[in-house]
Motif scaffolding. Structure first.
Motif, mmCIF file in Angstrom:
data_model
loop_
_atom_site.group_PDB
_atom_site.id
_atom_site.type_symbol
_atom_site.label_atom_id
_atom_site.label_comp_id
_atom_site.label_asym_id
_atom_site.label_seq_id
_atom_site.Cartn_x
_atom_site.Cartn_y
_atom_site.Cartn_z
ATOM 1 N N PHE A 516 18.552 24.527 54.286
ATOM 2 C CA PHE A 516 18.319 24.214 52.972
ATOM 3 C C PHE A 516 18.360 25.387 51.963
ATOM 4 C CE2 PHE A 516 16.943 20.434 54.744
ATOM 5 C CZ PHE A 516 16.472 19.418 53.335
ATOM 6 N N VAL A 517 19.337 25.279 51.028
ATOM 7 C CA VAL A 517 19.280 26.294 50.295
ATOM 8 C C VAL A 517 18.095 26.694 49.025
ATOM 9 C CG1 VAL A 517 20.840 27.084 48.196
ATOM 10 C CG2 VAL A 517 21.865 26.071 50.049
ATOM 11 N N ASN A 518 17.665 25.248 48.713
ATOM 12 C CA ASN A 518 16.585 25.559 47.665
ATOM 13 C C ASN A 518 15.506 26.136 48.632
ATOM 14 O OD1 ASN A 518 14.327 24.087 46.173
ATOM 15 N ND2 ASN A 518 15.512 24.717 44.668
ATOM 16 N N SER A 519 14.847 27.099 48.204
ATOM 17 C CA SER A 519 13.568 27.452 48.856
ATOM 18 C C SER A 519 12.417 26.559 48.756
ATOM 19 C CB SER A 519 13.277 28.975 48.412
ATOM 20 O OG SER A 519 12.913 28.924 46.985
ATOM 21 N N THR A 520 12.246 26.027 47.548
ATOM 22 C CA THR A 520 11.038 25.042 47.436
ATOM 23 C C THR A 520 11.254 23.928 48.429
ATOM 24 O OG1 THR A 520 10.669 25.633 45.057
ATOM 25 C CG2 THR A 520 9.968 23.645 45.829
ATOM 26 N N LEU A 521 12.401 23.243 48.418
ATOM 27 C CA LEU A 521 12.679 22.051 49.225
ATOM 28 C C LEU A 521 12.599 22.559 50.676
ATOM 29 C CD1 LEU A 521 15.231 20.384 47.180
ATOM 30 C CD2 LEU A 521 12.954 19.947 47.170
ATOM 31 N N TYR A 522 13.071 23.697 50.868
ATOM 32 C CA TYR A 522 12.854 24.236 52.251
ATOM 33 C C TYR A 522 11.555 23.988 52.921
ATOM 34 C CZ TYR A 522 14.397 27.488 56.066
ATOM 35 O OH TYR A 522 14.581 27.907 57.400
ATOM 36 N N VAL A 523 10.565 24.422 52.140
ATOM 37 C CA VAL A 523 9.008 24.070 52.579
ATOM 38 C C VAL A 523 8.701 22.789 52.859
ATOM 39 C CG1 VAL A 523 6.648 24.748 51.922
ATOM 40 C CG2 VAL A 523 8.538 26.032 51.209
ATOM 41 N N VAL A 524 9.101 21.900 51.817
ATOM 42 C CA VAL A 524 9.081 20.483 52.126
ATOM 43 C C VAL A 524 9.660 19.989 53.593
ATOM 44 C CG1 VAL A 524 9.154 18.175 51.499
ATOM 45 C CG2 VAL A 524 8.636 19.948 50.007
ATOM 46 N N ARG A 525 10.862 20.698 53.774
ATOM 47 C CA ARG A 525 11.572 20.090 55.099
ATOM 48 C C ARG A 525 10.631 20.601 56.283
ATOM 49 N NH1 ARG A 525 16.006 23.941 58.101
ATOM 50 N NH2 ARG A 525 13.672 24.787 58.432
ATOM 51 N N VAL A 548 2.237 20.896 54.489
ATOM 52 C CA VAL A 548 2.729 21.821 53.450
ATOM 53 C C VAL A 548 1.530 22.597 53.046
ATOM 54 C CG1 VAL A 548 4.672 20.500 52.893
ATOM 55 C CG2 VAL A 548 2.899 20.132 51.565
ATOM 56 N N PRO A 549 2.031 23.865 52.112
ATOM 57 C CA PRO A 549 0.954 24.579 51.397
ATOM 58 C C PRO A 549 0.386 23.850 50.372
ATOM 59 C CG PRO A 549 2.817 25.912 52.135
ATOM 60 C CD PRO A 549 3.110 24.758 52.482
ATOM 61 N N ALA A 550 -0.773 24.028 49.877
ATOM 62 C CA ALA A 550 -1.302 23.091 48.899
ATOM 63 C C ALA A 550 -0.734 22.974 47.507
ATOM 64 C CB ALA A 550 -2.867 23.777 48.414
ATOM 65 N N PRO A 551 0.031 23.917 47.243
ATOM 66 C CA PRO A 551 0.692 23.883 45.790
ATOM 67 C C PRO A 551 2.058 23.069 45.990
ATOM 68 C CG PRO A 551 0.159 26.240 46.068
ATOM 69 C CD PRO A 551 -0.088 25.606 47.525
ATOM 70 N N PHE A 552 2.324 22.533 47.315
ATOM 71 C CA PHE A 552 3.616 21.891 47.359
ATOM 72 C C PHE A 552 3.256 20.280 47.640
ATOM 73 C CE2 PHE A 552 4.995 26.294 48.186
ATOM 74 C CZ PHE A 552 6.225 26.299 47.997
ATOM 75 N N LEU A 555 4.361 17.896 45.017
ATOM 76 C CA LEU A 555 5.923 17.617 45.283
ATOM 77 C C LEU A 555 5.940 16.812 46.300
ATOM 78 C CD1 LEU A 555 9.004 18.225 44.451
ATOM 79 C CD2 LEU A 555 8.857 20.356 46.205
ATOM 80 N N VAL A 556 5.372 16.650 47.529
ATOM 81 C CA VAL A 556 5.669 15.756 48.534
ATOM 82 C C VAL A 556 5.357 14.423 47.796
ATOM 83 C CG1 VAL A 556 4.692 14.696 50.619
ATOM 84 C CG2 VAL A 556 5.378 17.392 50.299
#
Length: 630
Positions: A516-525, A548-552, A555-556
């Motif tokens: 994944f290129v986007n680091s934020t979406l990488y965490v969700v992946r 996922v970490p709490a701040p994410f 986003l989920v």
């Protein structure tokens, strides 16, 4: 002590409850694409819907204020209950028996649950009392206003006996404590500290919330009695479950017709609501001992689906009925001050000879009540004519004064076409030059802008009390970049989160191996990858949120409710396509890297490595062709 509910039971209740049905008790929802519903957010004021619900995954999210969660979160925030109470309420709704850890018990004796139960028991008591000989005065009152027994039963009308403690004694025998009854507003305390029934010798109307639960009562005095020196109308006081500024009498009966017909009729009393409904105006509601205010508007807008979208040509209607007396005129002024909060068109209906809906039905029949609403006048016209009615338009001085009084009203009209139309109408009503009227309206508009914090019938500014939107917490979907690669990764994750069954286990695992290129979406992946043991399970989204970490986590939730731009019958193909595109892009990346490595191996004369890299390149191409079904 209440015990902890078993996790498996919580998951089972969550999977069985349709979140759209629960949210739909509070918000009018409309289709927003495949498997997605949207409406006006109940947690903040908005004019365009940004509140989305995904029944299939059991989540909601507002892209305006950031609120989101599952059905239990929604109930906790809407009804101010604990997590356990929310689970127990939903379990009761679907008839599911909960089990508790360590032999614990349900929280049936929690404060709010007991208050609802006390009100329900009191309602039944009052309804039974209406059939007793002592309630003849109450039946006579209803009959004198055109309401028979079936009407009383339809609206749950009851009677409070003229007794010091009849209700309290009856409910105490059912197991309710004096503290519970006092907290519910059913008992009052005299100056000697002795409790007594709050409602005595009165006709009783149950006041219900939008879901149909009785939260309080409205009562009309029938007897001139020394024991009850209270006002003509008496309501339940503020309690943990009853807030008069946040309830509308009759809304539980009217809400579906309001949402369907895009019209709400606001009347002034309980008997007016009854008369309207019996006459066929089934969208009538009334406030409960208070003026129509901002909180009522929020409720009406959510049920009405009141959206700023002039292009649809389907704006809703809010019709106010007012008495022609001074109190009614003041009520009209207050309603007009809040008119700008509606996207809907607002109207005023005043009965002939000043008759309210109840008296109008009694004297002239059901057709007259329906005619009253049909003959409604736009709120702006009503207020402008009211402003100029007090001036002598036969004199120059009178016309000028009337113009000065009415120009701020016209200046406050936001819609440009309506504004221009009312300028022309005002010029005609006053018999004045159009240019002169237009100039006066323009001056009034400038003056209003110079006082932006002022709330008045002529102000174009938002009231100073308008609530600020809550701060968004954590990572949000709307903050992601809009480049093609990020959009591709976002769409693939939406498909994986919302419809894993459509994507399939094999393709999912391949996609989770992609870079994944986007680091934020990488965490969700990574969160999805860590949740594969719950793949396609009822707690799929919740499990990803925990990984996922709490701040994410927010986003989920957003990925779980964001609308997918495809028809339901094409949903599976769409999900497979966007995930396959992600994998395809990753294969191309790997092939590009292999080409570079092969060039370096050739330059170095390393044929063994070149052959290995070549075989890997061929395997990737084969995988790509299979992915494309070539």
């Amino acid at each position: 002590m209440p015990g902890l509910i078993r996790r498996s039971d919580i998951d089972e209740v969550r999977s069985r409850v349709n979140i759209a049905d629960v949210v739909g008790d509070f918000v009018t929802l409309k289709s927003a694409g495949a498997g997605s519903l949207k409406g006006l957010c109940p947690f903040h004021e908005e004019r365009s819907p940004s509140f989305h619900v995904r029944p299939q995954v059991g989540f909601y999210h507002c892209f305006g204020c950031g609120e989101g969660g599952d059905v239990f979160t929604f109930l906790q925030k809407m009804d101010h209950v604990s997590f356990q109470e929310a689970v127990e309420r939903m379990a009761a709704r679907i008839g599911f028996e909960l089990h508790y850890e360590d032999g614990g018990q349900a929280s049936d004796h929690s404060n709010r649950a007991r208050l609802f139960a006390a009100n329900a028991a009191a309602e039944k008591f009052f309804q039974q009392q209406l059939a007793t000989p002592a309630a003849q005065v109450g039946r006579d009152f209803l009959g004198g206003r055109g309401f028979d027994q079936s009407a009383a039963e339809r609206f749950g009308v009851g009677f409070a006996p003229n007794s010091f403690s009849a209700l309290g004694d009856a409910l105490k025998k059912q197991g309710f404590t004096e503290t519970e009854l006092a907290t519910a507003g059913l008992l009052s305390t005299n100056d000697r500290g002795r409790s007594y029934d709050r409602f005595r010798g009165r006709l009783i109307w149950p006041i219900r919330d939008v879901t149909g639960q009785t939260v309080g009562f409205g009562a009309r005095k029938l007897l001139d009695d020394e024991q009850d020196k209270g006002p003509k109308y008496l309501n339940t006081p503020e309690t943990p479950i009853y807030h008069k500024s946040q309830v509308l009498y009759g809304l539980d009966l009217a809400r579906r017709d309001i949402a369907k017909g895009k019209q709400v009729v606001v009347v002034e009393g309980y008997t007016d609501v009854m008369a309207c409904h019996l006459a066929g105006v089934t969208t009538a509601v009334a406030t409960c001992g208070t003026s129509f205010g901002v909180d009522h508007i929020k409720i009406v807008r959510r049920v009405l689906g009141d959206v700023d979208n002039a292009n649809t040509g389907a704006l809703g209607q809010v019709v106010f009925t007012f008495d022609p007396d001074e109190a009614g005129q003041k009520a009209a002024s207050r309603a007009f001050e809040e008119e700008q909060r509606f996207a809907a068109q607002t109207f005023v209906a005043v009965g002939p000879e000043g008759l309210d809906p109840c008296d109008l039905r009694l004297q002239r029949g059901d057709d007259a009540v329906r005619g009253l609403i049909a003959a409604r006048k736009p709120m702006f016209e009503f207020m402008i004519r009211r402003r100029i009615a007090g001036f002598d338009l036969e004199t120059v001085e009178g016309r000028v004064s009337a113009l000065r009084a009415s120009a701020p009203v016209v200046a406050g009209i936001r819609d440009g076409a309506l504004n221009d139309g009312y300028i022309r109408n005002l010029a005609g009503w006053l018999g004045m030059d159009l240019a002169e009227v237009r100039s006066a309206v323009r001056r009034a508009s400038f003056k209003a802008k110079e006082e932006p914090g002022r709330v008045s019938t002529g102000s174009t500014a938002e009231p100073a009390s308008t609530a600020e939107l809550p701060e968004q917490r954590g990572v949000t979907l709307t903050e992601l970049p809009t480049d093609p690669i990020t959009r591709s990764e976002r769409d693939a994750l939406m498909a994986l989160v919302q419809h894993p069954e459509a994507v399939g286990r094999s393709l999912t695992e391949r996609a989770l191996g992609a870079r994944f290129v986007n680091s934020t979406l990488y965490v969700v992946r990574d969160g999805i990858a860590a949740s594969l043991d719950a793949f396609e399970g009822s707690g799929w989204v919740e499990r990803i949120s925990r990984e996922v970490p709490a701040p994410f986590a927010s986003l989920v939730a957003q990925l779980a409710v964001a609308p997918i731009p495809e028809r339901p019958d094409r949903l599976a193909g769409y999900c497979q396509r966007v995930v396959s595109d992600l994998v395809d892009r990753d294969i191309l990346r790997q092939k590009s890297e292999l080409v570079g490595a092969m060039q370096r191996a050739s330059a170095e004369g390393d044929t063994v490595r070149w052959n290995e890299l070549s075989r890997r390149s061929v395997a990737l191409e084969t995988e790509r062709r299979q992915l494309r079904n070539e």
